[in-house]
Write a protein that holds these residues in place. Structure first.
Motif, PDB file in Angstrom:
ATOM      1  N   ILE A  82       0.838  -1.204   0.000  1.00  0.00           N
ATOM      2  CA  ILE A  82       0.000   0.000   0.000  1.00  0.00           C
ATOM      3  C   ILE A  82       0.873   1.254   0.000  1.00  0.00           C
ATOM      4  O   ILE A  82       0.619   2.214  -0.722  1.00  0.00           O
ATOM      5  CB  ILE A  82      -0.947   0.010   1.225  1.00  0.00           C
ATOM      6  N   GLY A  84       1.376   4.354  -3.147  1.00  0.00           N
ATOM      7  CA  GLY A  84       1.234   5.802  -3.006  1.00  0.00           C
ATOM      8  C   GLY A  84       2.376   6.580  -3.619  1.00  0.00           C
ATOM      9  O   GLY A  84       2.302   7.795  -3.727  1.00  0.00           O
ATOM     10  N   TYR A  86       4.626   8.619  -5.857  1.00  0.00           N
ATOM     11  CA  TYR A  86       4.077   9.481  -6.883  1.00  0.00           C
ATOM     12  C   TYR A  86       5.161  10.178  -7.697  1.00  0.00           C
ATOM     13  O   TYR A  86       5.093  10.254  -8.917  1.00  0.00           O
ATOM     14  CB  TYR A  86       3.156  10.486  -6.195  1.00  0.00           C
ATOM     15  N   LEU A  87       6.197  10.654  -7.014  1.00  0.00           N
ATOM     16  CA  LEU A  87       7.205  11.431  -7.721  1.00  0.00           C
ATOM     17  C   LEU A  87       8.328  10.577  -8.293  1.00  0.00           C
ATOM     18  O   LEU A  87       8.880  10.896  -9.336  1.00  0.00           O
ATOM     19  CB  LEU A  87       7.812  12.483  -6.781  1.00  0.00           C
ATOM     20  N   SER A 108      -1.005   6.655  -9.190  1.00  0.00           N
ATOM     21  CA  SER A 108      -0.951   7.929  -8.462  1.00  0.00           C
ATOM     22  C   SER A 108      -0.590   9.076  -9.401  1.00  0.00           C
ATOM     23  O   SER A 108      -1.158  10.164  -9.324  1.00  0.00           O
ATOM     24  CB  SER A 108       0.080   7.863  -7.336  1.00  0.00           C
ATOM     25  N   ALA A 126      -9.329   7.501  -8.164  1.00  0.00           N
ATOM     26  CA  ALA A 126      -8.997   7.580  -6.738  1.00  0.00           C
ATOM     27  C   ALA A 126      -9.904   6.650  -5.935  1.00  0.00           C
ATOM     28  O   ALA A 126      -9.444   5.935  -5.038  1.00  0.00           O
ATOM     29  CB  ALA A 126      -9.113   9.013  -6.245  1.00  0.00           C
ATOM     30  N   LEU A 151      -8.730   3.230  -6.351  1.00  0.00           N
ATOM     31  CA  LEU A 151      -7.512   3.011  -5.548  1.00  0.00           C
ATOM     32  C   LEU A 151      -7.873   2.793  -4.076  1.00  0.00           C
ATOM     33  O   LEU A 151      -7.287   1.949  -3.397  1.00  0.00           O
ATOM     34  CB  LEU A 151      -6.576   4.222  -5.710  1.00  0.00           C
ATOM     35  N   VAL A 152      -8.852   3.565  -3.582  1.00  0.00           N
ATOM     36  CA  VAL A 152      -9.301   3.394  -2.195  1.00  0.00           C
ATOM     37  C   VAL A 152      -9.853   1.988  -1.991  1.00  0.00           C
ATOM     38  O   VAL A 152      -9.535   1.320  -1.003  1.00  0.00           O
ATOM     39  CB  VAL A 152     -10.382   4.435  -1.821  1.00  0.00           C
ATOM     40  N   THR A 178      -7.123  -0.479  -1.794  1.00  0.00           N
ATOM     41  CA  THR A 178      -6.409  -0.342  -0.524  1.00  0.00           C
ATOM     42  C   THR A 178      -7.225  -0.887   0.640  1.00  0.00           C
ATOM     43  O   THR A 178      -6.713  -1.632   1.470  1.00  0.00           O
ATOM     44  CB  THR A 178      -6.075   1.140  -0.266  1.00  0.00           C
TER      45      THR A 178
END
Lengths: 284, 266
Positions: free
Chosen positions: A219, A223, A225-226, A240, A260, A263-264, A267
Motif C-alpha cells: 500500500i 502511493g 508518486y514522484l 498515483s 482515486a 484506488l481506495v 487499498t
C-alpha cells in the motif's frame, strides 16, 4: 478516576473540535470526491452533477489496464524486495545493544521522513553520468566511459525500495522485538545453524507478520508518486501519477476521482485482509 | 561467522541508505555550479544560497511556517480526542480515531485529490491556509498515536488520588495528566513537523500554484536542470530530521514509541 460514560452534553465538549475538523476536512472532501466520480465532465475543465458510470467505464481501456497492471506489479516487487532485505536486518537489529538500536532507529526515521522529491533527486544524482556510480565503475576499469543509469525501470525500483525499506523495518521491528528469544536459542542448542534456524524457526513463527508487512509495504509503494516521474519514463508512471495528471493537467476531475475511488477500494480491501490475518494470528 | 555476517549485512544496508546522501553532500560543496562528484573545490556557498537567494528563502520560510502551524493544529485535534477516549467510555467515539488514522494509511494522492476537489468546490482553492488544514488532517495520525500511547501509560491511581482530594477535571488535567503526557505530545508534534516539512503531494495539489514550499521548489527546479542548491537543501533537511529524531530519542523512549506506532497502523 474511573472511566465513565459521558453524562451530559458538556462531557462531550472535548470531542467537538476534533470531530468537527475530521468530519468537515476529511469525511466531506472524501464524500465529495466519490460524488464527483459519478459527475459528467464538461469541456473546458468543468463538470456538472449527474449520475453516470462513464468515468468508470474508461477503466476498461487497454491504456488504463496497462497502467494499473504496471502499478500493481511495481508495488508487489517493491514489497517483496523490502521484506526480503528488511527481515534479516530487523532480526539482527533487534539483537543489538539498546544504544546501537536507537542510533539505527534515528537513522531509519530520518531516511523515512525524506521527501520523495529529495529521494528522487539524490538517486538521480547517484545514477547520473557526471556525479554517479558509473564514474566509480570507470575508475576501477569495468566501464569504458561514464553512463547515465536513469531513467529506467531499475532506477524507479531502486528509488522506491530506498523509500520503503525504512518503513518495512519499522513495521517489522515491534513484532520481532516481542518475539520470544528462547525460540532461536532452542533451535541453536539443538544444533541448527543460524541460517537454518532463521528459515526454519523465525520465518514460520513470523508468517502472519510477514504477510501483513508485505501488504502494508504494498500500500505504501502504491502511493509513490514522484519517483516514477523523476527516475522513470512515461511508461513507468503509476496510478498515483495518472490521477494527479488527470486532475491538474487534463482538468478531468471526474475521471481522476473515479480512479482515486478505485484506488481506495483496492487499498481498503487489502487493509481488510491485513486485519483478517492479524486476527487469525492472535488466535493461533 | 554470524558476527562477520552481521557486520557485512549492516554495512551493506547502511551503505545503501547513505550512499545517495553522501553523493549529494559531496555535490553540495562544489566550488562551481556543477554537479560533480567527487566535488571540484570546496565551498559552502550553496548553503548560503538557501538563505541568500530570495526564491529559496521564501520557500524555506513557507515550509517552516506550514510545518509549525499544521503540526500545532494536528496536536490540537489529537489531544482533546485522545483525552476524551481515555477519560470516557464511549465506544462509538473510536470512529474518530479511525478517521484520524485513515488519511495516513490510504495512498496520499487520495487525501490530496479529496482536498483539491473540496477547496475548489468551496472556492478557497489556492489560499495558503488550506495547506495548513490539509497537512494537519493528513498528519493527525502521528500525535494521535503517540498520545493514545501516552494516555494508556498513565497510572490511573494518580488521577484517582487527585480526584479524591477534590481536584476538578480541569485541575487534574493541568497538574497531573498534562505533565505525564508532555513527552508524547512533543514527540507527536515533532513527527508531524518533520513529515510536513517534507510533504509534497498534498501541498502541491492544494496550494501548488500559489505557494512554493521547499519540496515543491525542488521539484520545479528539477525540471529546469540541476543546481547545487538542491543538494544543500537536501542535506539541510536530512540533518534537521536527524537532529529532531535524536532529541525525541534522547528525551523519550524511541523503541517504545515505534512499537506502538507500528501496531496501531495495522
Amino acid at each position: 478516576m474511573k472511566r465513565e460514560p459521558p453524562q451530559s452534553i458538556a462531557d462531550y465538549g472535548p470531542l467537538f473540535f476534533p470531530a468537527g475538523m475530521l468530519l468537515v476536512f476529511f469525511v466531506v472532501p472524501f464524500g465529495t470526491m466519490i460524488a464527483v466520480s459519478f459527475f459528467q465532465r464538461q469541456e473546458g475543465g468543468f463538470y456538472t452533477p449527474a449520475f453516470v458510470f462513464s468515468n468508470y467505464e474508461r477503466f476498461l481501456s487497454a491504456f488504463f489496464g496497462g497502467v494499473l497492471g504496471f502499478s500493481l506489479m511495481l508495488a508487489i516487487t517493491v514489497a517483496v524486495c523490502c521484506v526480503v532485505l528488511g527481515l534479516p536486518f530487523t532480526y539482527l537489529l533487534s539483537r543489538l545493544p539498546r544504544r546501537l538500536q536507537v542510533i539505527w532507529l534515528v537513522a531509519l526515521l530520518s531516511v523515512l521522513s525524506l521527501s520523495e522529491v529529495i529521494i528522487g533527486f539524490a538517486w538521480s544524482t547517484l545514477l547520473s553520468r557526471t556525479a554517479g556510480l558509473s564514474n566509480l565503475l570507470v575508475a576501477i576499469g569495468i566501464l569504458g566511459q561514464p553512463v547515465a543509469l536513469f531513467p529506467s525501470f531499475g532506477a524507479v525500483l531502486t528509488g522506491m525500495v530506498y523509500q520503503a525499506l525504512p518503513y518495512t523495518i519499522l513495521v517489522l521491528y515491534p513484532a520481532i522485538v516481542r518475539l520470544d528469544p528462547t525460540l532461536m536459542e532452542a533451535a541453536r542448542t539443538l544444533g541448527s545453524s543460524p541460517i537454518r534456524a532463521f528459515f526454519n524457526v523465525l520465518v514460520p513463527a513470523l508468517r502472519n507478520t510477514i504477510m501483513a508487512t508485505l501488504i502494508m509495504v504494498f500500500i505504501f509503494a502504491l502511493g509513490s508518486y514522484l519517483l516514477p516521474q523523476i527516475l522513470g519514463r512515461p511508461q513507468h508512471w503509476t496510478l498515483s501519477v495518472l490521477i494527479t495528471d488527470q486532475a491538474i493537467y487534463q482538468s478531468n476531475m471526474p475521471f481522476a476521482a473515479a480512479m482515486a475511488v478505485f484506488l481506495v477500494l483496492v487499498t481498503l480491501g487489502l487493509v481488510g485482509l491485513t486485519l483478517l490475518i492479524g486476527r487469525k494470528g492472535e488466535k493461533a | 561467522m554470524i558476527h562477520w555476517f552481521r557486520r557485512f549485512y549492516f554495512l551493506l544496508i547502511g551503505l545503501f541508505l547513505s550512499l545517495p546522501l553522501i553523493v549529494v553532500a559531496g555535490v553540495s560543496v562544489n566550488a562551481k555550479q556543477t554537479l560533480a562528484f567527487p566535488p571540484q573545490g570546496f565551498s559552502l556557498s550553496w548553503y548560503g544560497e538557501i538563505f541568500a537567494n530570495p526564491e529559496w528563502r521564501s520557500a524555506l520560510i513557507a515550509s517552516v511556517l506550514l510545518a509549525t502551524t499544521s503540526a500545532a493544529l494536528a496536536v490540537s485535534i489529537a489531544l482533546p480526542l485522545s483525552w476524551f477516549l481515555w477519560r470516557r467510555i464511549a465506544p462509538w467515539a473510536n470512529i474518530f480515531q479511525v478517521l484520524g488514522i485513515a488519511p495516513f494509511t490510504l495512498p496520499p494522492v487520495i487525501t490530496a485529490l479529496g482536498l483539491l476537489i473540496f477547496w475548489a468546490t468551496t472556492g478557497f482553492y489556492g489560499a495558503p491556509w488550506t495547506a495548513v488544514i490539509g497537512h494537519a488532517i493528513f498528519f493527525v495520525t502521528l500525535p494521535l498515536v503517540t498520545l493514545s500511547l501516552g494516555f494508556s501509560a498513565i497510572d490511573r491511581s494518580f488521577v484517582e488520588a487527585a480526584a479524591t482530594m477534590g481536584a476538578s477535571d480541569r485541575t487534574i488535567f493541568r497538574t497531573v495528566v498534562l505533565p505525564l503526557i508532555l513527552p508524547y505530545l512533543v514527540s507527536g508534534y515533532a513527527f508531524a513537523f518533520v513529515l510536513s516539512l517534507n510533504e509534497y503531494i498534498v501541498a502541491y495539489m492544494t496550494v501548488g500554484f500559489t505557494l512554493e514550499t521547499l519540496p515543491i521548489k525542488i521539484f520545479n527546479a528539477l525540471r529546469y536542470g540541476y543546481t547545487p542548491t538542491m543538494a544543500s537543501v537536501t542535506i539541510l533537511f536530512v540533518v534537521t530530521a536527524a537532529v529532531i529524531f535524536s532529541l525525541v530519542a534522547k528525551f523519550g523512549d524511541l523503541p517504545k514509541l515505534l512499537g506502538a506506532m507500528a501496531s496501531d497502523d495495522k
